[in-house]
Design a protein around this motif. Structure first.
Motif, mmCIF file in Angstrom:
data_model
loop_
_atom_site.group_PDB
_atom_site.id
_atom_site.type_symbol
_atom_site.label_atom_id
_atom_site.label_comp_id
_atom_site.label_asym_id
_atom_site.label_seq_id
_atom_site.Cartn_x
_atom_site.Cartn_y
_atom_site.Cartn_z
ATOM 1 N N GLN A 12 71.413 78.449 42.573
ATOM 2 C CA GLN A 12 70.227 77.650 42.247
ATOM 3 C C GLN A 12 70.354 76.241 42.815
ATOM 4 O OE1 GLN A 12 67.750 79.103 40.566
ATOM 5 N NE2 GLN A 12 66.805 77.727 39.082
ATOM 6 N N ALA A 13 71.555 75.677 42.718
ATOM 7 C CA ALA A 13 71.778 74.307 43.193
ATOM 8 C C ALA A 13 71.576 74.178 44.696
ATOM 9 C CB ALA A 13 73.189 73.856 42.813
ATOM 10 N N ARG A 14 71.759 75.283 45.414
ATOM 11 C CA ARG A 14 71.597 75.249 46.868
ATOM 12 C C ARG A 14 70.318 75.955 47.329
ATOM 13 N NH1 ARG A 14 73.980 71.469 46.925
ATOM 14 N NH2 ARG A 14 75.929 70.895 47.976
ATOM 15 N N GLY A 15 69.415 76.222 46.396
ATOM 16 C CA GLY A 15 68.124 76.793 46.762
ATOM 17 C C GLY A 15 68.168 78.242 47.187
ATOM 18 N N LEU A 16 69.208 78.970 46.785
ATOM 19 C CA LEU A 16 69.310 80.393 47.117
ATOM 20 C C LEU A 16 68.623 81.231 46.042
ATOM 21 C CD1 LEU A 16 73.093 80.501 48.146
ATOM 22 C CD2 LEU A 16 71.105 80.170 49.635
ATOM 23 N N ASP A 17 68.382 82.488 46.350
ATOM 24 C CA ASP A 17 67.784 83.411 45.385
ATOM 25 C C ASP A 17 68.867 83.840 44.400
ATOM 26 O OD1 ASP A 17 66.484 85.333 43.959
ATOM 27 O OD2 ASP A 17 66.251 86.747 45.618
ATOM 28 N N SER A 18 68.921 83.180 43.255
ATOM 29 C CA SER A 18 69.988 83.447 42.289
ATOM 30 C C SER A 18 69.826 84.793 41.604
ATOM 31 C CB SER A 18 70.041 82.337 41.232
ATOM 32 O OG SER A 18 68.825 82.290 40.495
ATOM 33 N N LEU A 77 84.668 74.594 46.638
ATOM 34 C CA LEU A 77 85.288 73.796 45.578
ATOM 35 C C LEU A 77 84.562 72.461 45.418
ATOM 36 C CD1 LEU A 77 89.033 74.579 46.332
ATOM 37 C CD2 LEU A 77 87.844 75.082 44.191
ATOM 38 N N ALA A 78 84.159 71.878 46.538
ATOM 39 C CA ALA A 78 83.404 70.624 46.476
ATOM 40 C C ALA A 78 82.044 70.846 45.819
ATOM 41 C CB ALA A 78 83.231 70.048 47.882
ATOM 42 N N LEU A 79 81.413 71.984 46.123
ATOM 43 C CA LEU A 79 80.117 72.301 45.517
ATOM 44 C C LEU A 79 80.254 72.497 44.008
ATOM 45 C CD1 LEU A 79 77.133 73.035 45.591
ATOM 46 C CD2 LEU A 79 77.783 75.369 46.260
ATOM 47 N N VAL A 80 81.332 73.141 43.583
ATOM 48 C CA VAL A 80 81.571 73.326 42.149
ATOM 49 C C VAL A 80 81.636 71.973 41.449
ATOM 50 C CG1 VAL A 80 83.280 74.083 40.439
ATOM 51 C CG2 VAL A 80 82.711 75.560 42.374
ATOM 52 N N ASP A 81 82.377 71.032 42.034
ATOM 53 C CA ASP A 81 82.500 69.704 41.427
ATOM 54 C C ASP A 81 81.168 68.961 41.415
ATOM 55 O OD1 ASP A 81 85.182 70.087 40.943
ATOM 56 O OD2 ASP A 81 85.843 69.065 42.773
ATOM 57 N N GLU A 82 80.354 69.209 42.428
ATOM 58 C CA GLU A 82 79.065 68.521 42.544
ATOM 59 C C GLU A 82 78.004 69.116 41.616
ATOM 60 O OE1 GLU A 82 75.420 68.631 45.742
ATOM 61 O OE2 GLU A 82 77.460 68.596 46.553
ATOM 62 N N ALA A 83 77.983 70.445 41.508
ATOM 63 C CA ALA A 83 76.857 71.109 40.843
ATOM 64 C C ALA A 83 77.111 71.497 39.390
ATOM 65 C CB ALA A 83 76.464 72.360 41.637
ATOM 66 N N LEU A 84 78.377 71.589 38.982
ATOM 67 C CA LEU A 84 78.687 72.049 37.627
ATOM 68 C C LEU A 84 79.477 70.988 36.875
ATOM 69 C CD1 LEU A 84 79.842 75.708 38.454
ATOM 70 C CD2 LEU A 84 77.589 74.979 37.640
ATOM 71 N N HIS A 85 79.087 70.690 35.651
ATOM 72 C CA HIS A 85 79.835 69.700 34.867
ATOM 73 C C HIS A 85 80.958 70.376 34.079
ATOM 74 C CE1 HIS A 85 77.736 71.043 31.234
ATOM 75 N NE2 HIS A 85 76.562 70.755 31.770
ATOM 76 N N ALA A 138 68.067 75.804 33.132
ATOM 77 C CA ALA A 138 68.430 75.607 34.540
ATOM 78 C C ALA A 138 68.006 76.786 35.406
ATOM 79 C CB ALA A 138 69.932 75.383 34.659
ATOM 80 N N LEU A 139 68.121 78.007 34.858
ATOM 81 C CA LEU A 139 67.809 79.204 35.643
ATOM 82 C C LEU A 139 66.368 79.670 35.462
ATOM 83 C CD1 LEU A 139 71.078 81.314 35.111
ATOM 84 C CD2 LEU A 139 70.470 79.866 37.060
ATOM 85 N N GLY A 140 65.656 79.047 34.526
ATOM 86 C CA GLY A 140 64.266 79.436 34.298
ATOM 87 C C GLY A 140 64.128 80.830 33.728
ATOM 88 N N ILE A 141 65.004 81.172 32.778
ATOM 89 C CA ILE A 141 64.951 82.497 32.159
ATOM 90 C C ILE A 141 64.813 82.350 30.649
ATOM 91 C CG2 ILE A 141 66.288 83.616 33.974
ATOM 92 C CD1 ILE A 141 68.750 83.426 32.184
ATOM 93 N N THR A 142 64.396 83.412 29.995
ATOM 94 C CA THR A 142 64.240 83.405 28.543
ATOM 95 C C THR A 142 65.566 83.764 27.871
ATOM 96 O OG1 THR A 142 63.672 85.751 28.411
ATOM 97 C CG2 THR A 142 61.860 84.192 28.826
ATOM 98 N N LEU A 202 81.714 76.934 32.891
ATOM 99 C CA LEU A 202 81.372 77.392 34.239
ATOM 100 C C LEU A 202 82.172 76.669 35.320
ATOM 101 C CD1 LEU A 202 77.485 77.643 33.874
ATOM 102 C CD2 LEU A 202 79.266 79.257 33.162
ATOM 103 N N HIS A 203 82.328 75.362 35.187
ATOM 104 C CA HIS A 203 83.050 74.581 36.192
ATOM 105 C C HIS A 203 84.490 75.071 36.322
ATOM 106 C CE1 HIS A 203 85.577 71.153 37.504
ATOM 107 N NE2 HIS A 203 84.551 70.843 38.280
ATOM 108 N N GLN A 204 85.159 75.232 35.187
ATOM 109 C CA GLN A 204 86.567 75.626 35.206
ATOM 110 C C GLN A 204 86.754 77.018 35.806
ATOM 111 O OE1 GLN A 204 84.868 74.242 32.771
ATOM 112 N NE2 GLN A 204 86.111 72.836 31.533
ATOM 113 N N ARG A 205 85.888 77.961 35.417
ATOM 114 C CA ARG A 205 86.058 79.338 35.898
ATOM 115 C C ARG A 205 85.797 79.427 37.402
ATOM 116 N NH1 ARG A 205 88.141 78.698 31.165
ATOM 117 N NH2 ARG A 205 86.950 79.525 29.404
#
Length: 403
Positions: A201-207, A228-236, A248-252, A273-276
């Protein structure tokens, strides 16, 4: 992943065919009860009661459904094994693979090793464990004298020549963890699945169509360091709540439960999520570094491989949180006893550590670990003989036919 199948640990099944219309399962260990199932009826796997024979029946069911066999051949099977149960040495997967292989042979079917590994990986999920397929792959693709780099999509195995000058020693912390009997393993699978969708989702892909972290990397054509850089950027680093993920995912909430959670993780409310994700991408990078060191054979290869193993255990302990106090204690003792690198092996939360030990230190290492970990505890002392041993790469599953 660079696993190998140990020469000294295996599962054997003696099988005779008959016309009884039944599959009868017996275990050489009297602690395990016998079981009988009809050859013509649907094979039911009780996920809430993961007995040894249900793992065997997972393999039988996988072959039955793959080939659409209405009436399986009658079999009388006696199973014996030297793999400590629930120890992180793939005893459950070995049982599934053993069953798949003998069922295929008994019903006069044929599959490649790769296809059989893939079927058995899917089959083990009948018991509720959402495994990835490494254990089943090495069970069939292993070769004597070499480790293997196992890669997926498509499944393939590459030889990895281990360096001279050191051996691997297995040590069991004597805490058993049955993956199917708890939610620990599947919770990690779920967290990685959610992290996959959040990164996509953070990179505009079809999640919606992505379930595994490697799929995001493949779609982005990114390196592991970039992931790894994306994980640090996109996940807290703070745990995510269900509400935050749904938003965030727009789901129920209903979609969250049915599409992202497994049957035994429905009660979970927060997810790291970040750690895993950081563990998964970091571990993948270490695997490739491990193979690179083995391929290039530098003078300090044993120490460098040991360092990677130590980093791996730290990541398993701190980021994936799949260790336990006894395993951490055992790993610490192994390092103090002469190992250059030690880490948990298998799913974790108990089971075994694997240590890389220089040849000249093996005997003193075994004595020191025995003295510090096994002898002080009566239960561990009783289990020491089958819990502490040198392991070398052996061959994969095979059939021996007596005429």
């Amino acid at each position: 992943m660079c696993p190998w199948k140990g020469q000294s640990n295996s599962i054997l099944a003696a099988v005779s065919l008959n016309n009884s219309g039944k599959i009868t399962l017996a275990n050489a260990n009297p602690l395990y009860t016998d079981f009988t199932v009809s050859c013509s009826e649907d094979i039911a796997i009780d996920r809430d009661n993961p007995k040894w024979y249900y793992y065997f029946l997972c393999g039988v069911k996988g072959i039955k459904e793959n080939f659409g066999i209405a009436n399986l051949a009658g079999m009388s099977c006696v199973v014996e094994g030297t793999i400590p149960p629930s120890s992180g040495l793939s005893s459950s997967s070995a049982l599934v693979c053993c069953a798949g292989l003998v069922t295929m042979e008994a019903n006069q079917k044929s599959l490649s090793k790769v296809a059989l590994a893939e079927i058995c990986a899917k089959s083990e999920r009948y018991i509720g464990t959402e495994g990835g397929g490494m254990d089943q792959s090495i069970s069939f693709l292993a070769e004597r004298g070499t480790a293997k780099l196992i890669e997926f999509q498509p499944l393939r195995a590459t030889d990895v020549k281990l360096p001279d000058g050191a051996v691997f020693v297995i040590s069991n912390c004597c805490v058993e963890m049955n993956k199917a009997a708890s939610a620990h393993f599947n919770i990690r699978v779920v967290e990685c699945r959610i992290a996959t969708k959040m990164l996509a989702q953070a990179r505009g892909l079809d999640s919606g169509r992505m379930l595994k972290l490697v799929q995001v990397q493949t779609e982005l054509k990114a390196s592991l360091q970039e992931m790894l850089a994306l994980v640090d950027e996109a996940l807290h680093p703070e745990p995510y709540s269900r509400e935050e993920i749904c938003k965030a995912l727009g789901i129920t909430p209903e979609q969250f439960s049915t599409e992202l959670l497994s049957a035994n993780t429905q009660q979970e409310t927060h997810f790291k999520l970040h750690q895993r994700a950081r563990h998964v991408y970091g571990e993948a990078a270490r695997v490739l570094q491990f193979k690179s060191v083995c391929d290039s054979e530098p003078a300090e290869s044993v120490q460098r491989l040991g360092d990677l193993m130590n980093q791996s255990h730290a990541s398993c302990r701190d980021l994936y949180e799949c260790s336990c106090p006894e395993l951490d204690q055992l790993v610490d003792i192994c390092l103090k006893s002469g190992s250059v690198g030690s880490r948990l092996t298998g799913a974790g939360w108990g089971g075994c550590a694997v240590s890389m030990v220089p040849d000249e230190k093996v005997e003193s290492f075994l004595q020191a670990v025995s003295k510090a970990y096994y002898r002080p505890d009566p239960r561990r002392a009783e289990m020491e003989k089958q819990s502490l041993f040198v392991s070398k790469p052996g061959g994969g599953a095979a059939i021996f036919i007596e005429e």
